[in-house]
Design a protein around this motif. Structure first.
Motif, PDB file in Angstrom:
ATOM      1  N   GLN A 122       0.819  -1.209   0.000  1.00  0.00           N
ATOM      2  CA  GLN A 122       0.000   0.000   0.000  1.00  0.00           C
ATOM      3  C   GLN A 122       0.855   1.263   0.000  1.00  0.00           C
ATOM      4  O   GLN A 122       0.512   2.250  -0.654  1.00  0.00           O
ATOM      5  CB  GLN A 122      -0.928   0.001   1.219  1.00  0.00           C
ATOM      6  CG  GLN A 122      -1.959   1.125   1.205  1.00  0.00           C
ATOM      7  CD  GLN A 122      -2.932   1.029   2.363  1.00  0.00           C
ATOM      8  OE1 GLN A 122      -2.703   0.283   3.307  1.00  0.00           O
ATOM      9  NE2 GLN A 122      -4.016   1.778   2.291  1.00  0.00           N
ATOM     10  N   SER A 123       1.992   1.206   0.708  1.00  0.00           N
ATOM     11  CA  SER A 123       2.863   2.382   0.761  1.00  0.00           C
ATOM     12  C   SER A 123       3.383   2.742  -0.622  1.00  0.00           C
ATOM     13  O   SER A 123       3.504   3.917  -0.976  1.00  0.00           O
ATOM     14  CB  SER A 123       4.038   2.127   1.710  1.00  0.00           C
ATOM     15  OG  SER A 123       4.800   1.010   1.274  1.00  0.00           O
ATOM     16  N   TRP A 126       0.710   4.560  -2.711  1.00  0.00           N
ATOM     17  CA  TRP A 126       0.587   5.979  -2.366  1.00  0.00           C
ATOM     18  C   TRP A 126       1.707   6.796  -3.011  1.00  0.00           C
ATOM     19  O   TRP A 126       1.488   7.918  -3.468  1.00  0.00           O
ATOM     20  CB  TRP A 126       0.592   6.172  -0.854  1.00  0.00           C
ATOM     21  CG  TRP A 126      -0.705   5.775  -0.220  1.00  0.00           C
ATOM     22  CD1 TRP A 126      -0.943   4.743   0.633  1.00  0.00           C
ATOM     23  CD2 TRP A 126      -1.985   6.423  -0.397  1.00  0.00           C
ATOM     24  NE1 TRP A 126      -2.269   4.688   0.994  1.00  0.00           N
ATOM     25  CE2 TRP A 126      -2.929   5.709   0.382  1.00  0.00           C
ATOM     26  CE3 TRP A 126      -2.414   7.522  -1.137  1.00  0.00           C
ATOM     27  CZ2 TRP A 126      -4.275   6.073   0.439  1.00  0.00           C
ATOM     28  CZ3 TRP A 126      -3.759   7.893  -1.073  1.00  0.00           C
ATOM     29  CH2 TRP A 126      -4.664   7.158  -0.293  1.00  0.00           C
ATOM     30  N   LEU A 129       0.898   7.168  -6.648  1.00  0.00           N
ATOM     31  CA  LEU A 129      -0.151   8.179  -6.816  1.00  0.00           C
ATOM     32  C   LEU A 129       0.411   9.585  -6.638  1.00  0.00           C
ATOM     33  O   LEU A 129      -0.018  10.529  -7.323  1.00  0.00           O
ATOM     34  CB  LEU A 129      -1.285   7.927  -5.813  1.00  0.00           C
ATOM     35  CG  LEU A 129      -2.127   6.675  -6.082  1.00  0.00           C
ATOM     36  CD1 LEU A 129      -3.114   6.448  -4.940  1.00  0.00           C
ATOM     37  CD2 LEU A 129      -2.868   6.793  -7.409  1.00  0.00           C
ATOM     38  N   LEU A 130       1.367   9.734  -5.731  1.00  0.00           N
ATOM     39  CA  LEU A 130       2.028  11.034  -5.558  1.00  0.00           C
ATOM     40  C   LEU A 130       2.755  11.421  -6.838  1.00  0.00           C
ATOM     41  O   LEU A 130       2.660  12.565  -7.308  1.00  0.00           O
ATOM     42  CB  LEU A 130       3.009  10.964  -4.387  1.00  0.00           C
ATOM     43  CG  LEU A 130       3.816  12.249  -4.102  1.00  0.00           C
ATOM     44  CD1 LEU A 130       2.890  13.362  -3.637  1.00  0.00           C
ATOM     45  CD2 LEU A 130       4.902  11.980  -3.051  1.00  0.00           C
TER      46      LEU A 130
END
Length: 307
Positions: A122-123, A126, A129-130
């Motif tokens: 999950q990290s 993210w 997505l950044l």
């Protein structure tokens, strides 16, 4: 060991600059010939340079034919990406294509999940997505209205399709790789690209017309062949052994900044100031991915191919 790692990072930065330069060189070539001719010329020249290295070694020469069926599949996505790139640069900028290119890791992760069933931390999602947010900022130059309406020009849309093809290339490479010597597989992919581009030229009724390239265009094509194709393949393969794939791939988010810097150096003029926050966000994604990968892989085992 630290010196080896530092050298590897320097080489990845060099490879990143070479890739960034390819967006600029491709933008200048896009209006000269049709994308099939340009892509075919790029592959033909690369084969001429690389083939003797493989053919002169019997152990490598014997591996070419067994690798070719898989290389043909992989090369379809690879060559189609370059066609999209040349076509897109007729109506969009090198900076925009470099920004869209940063979406490839996220697309690769999604396709790997769907096709290969791979799990994704999950990290990392993210961080991807950044990086995507930074790319969107650059593409839309910080205009919120365009972001909300997804107002993309034709070239952006074409290259978005190219980014999907590059993600498919990465997944197919992982799925079809069979411990082939990398130089043999690269040669097979280049030969496959020549095949697909020849088919495309015949199907569309176009001719190569390579004689239309003037001296400046010839130098730009030479850069794409030697620097952006053969050079980057060598540098990425050398550094991935030391740093691992995650840390090497993280540098993709430096592409917009690299293109912006090179555009100024080669005299294409300054970039819009409103793109700078997006470039900074993309650079932050690189830093975060580097830290994540470094904590996941002990520095004492740099030759492992794990994350």
């Amino acid at each position: 060991m630290k010196a080896e790692v530092a050298t590897a990072h320097a080489l990845v930065l060099l490879a990143t600059l070479l890739v960034a330069g390819s967006f600029i060189a491709s933008a200048r070539l896009a209006s000269v010939l049709n994308p099939y001719s340009l892509t075919l010329l790029r592959f033909v020249c690369s084969v001429i340079i690389l083939a003797p290295v493989v053919l002169m070694q019997p152990s490598l020469r014997a591996r070419i034919l067994p690798a070719m069926p898989r290389a043909l599949i992989i090369s379809f996505f690879f060559s189609a990406f370059f066609v999209c790139m040349f076509e897109a640069l007729k109506t969009t900028t090198a900076l925009n294509t470099a920004a869209i290119y940063t979406l490839v890791p996220l697309m690769t992760a999604i396709i790997s999940r769907l096709v290969l069933g791979e799990k994704l931390a999950q990290s990392r999602v993210w961080i991807y997505l950044l990086g995507a947010a930074g790319a969107c900022w650059v593409i839309f130059t910080g205009r919120q209205a365009d972001v909300l309406s997804l107002s993309l020009n034709t070239g952006d849309l074409i290259f978005f399709g190219g980014a999907v093809l590059m993600a498919c290339y990465a997944v197919s490479m992982k799925r079809l790789y069979r411990n082939d010597p990398m130089i043999v597989l690269v040669l097979g992919i280049l030969l496959g690209g020549c095949f697909w581009m020849t088919i495309a030229l015949l199907a569309t009724g176009n001719t190569p017309d390579w004689q239309l390239l003037d001296r400046q265009a010839a130098w730009q094509m030479a850069y794409l062949v030697v620097g952006a194709t053969i050079g980057t393949v060598y540098l990425f393969q050398r550094t991935i052994v030391v740093l691992g794939p995650s840390r090497v791939n993280a540098y993709i988010y430096l592409n917009p900044a690299s293109v912006a810097l090179l555009s100024i150096v080669v005299g294409d003029g300054p970039i819009p100031l409103m793109t700078l926050p997006g470039i900074a966000i993309a650079m932050l994604a690189t830093i975060l991915l580097q830290k994540r990968a470094q904590s996941a892989v002990p520095v004492s085992t740099p030759s492992r191919y794990t994350d």
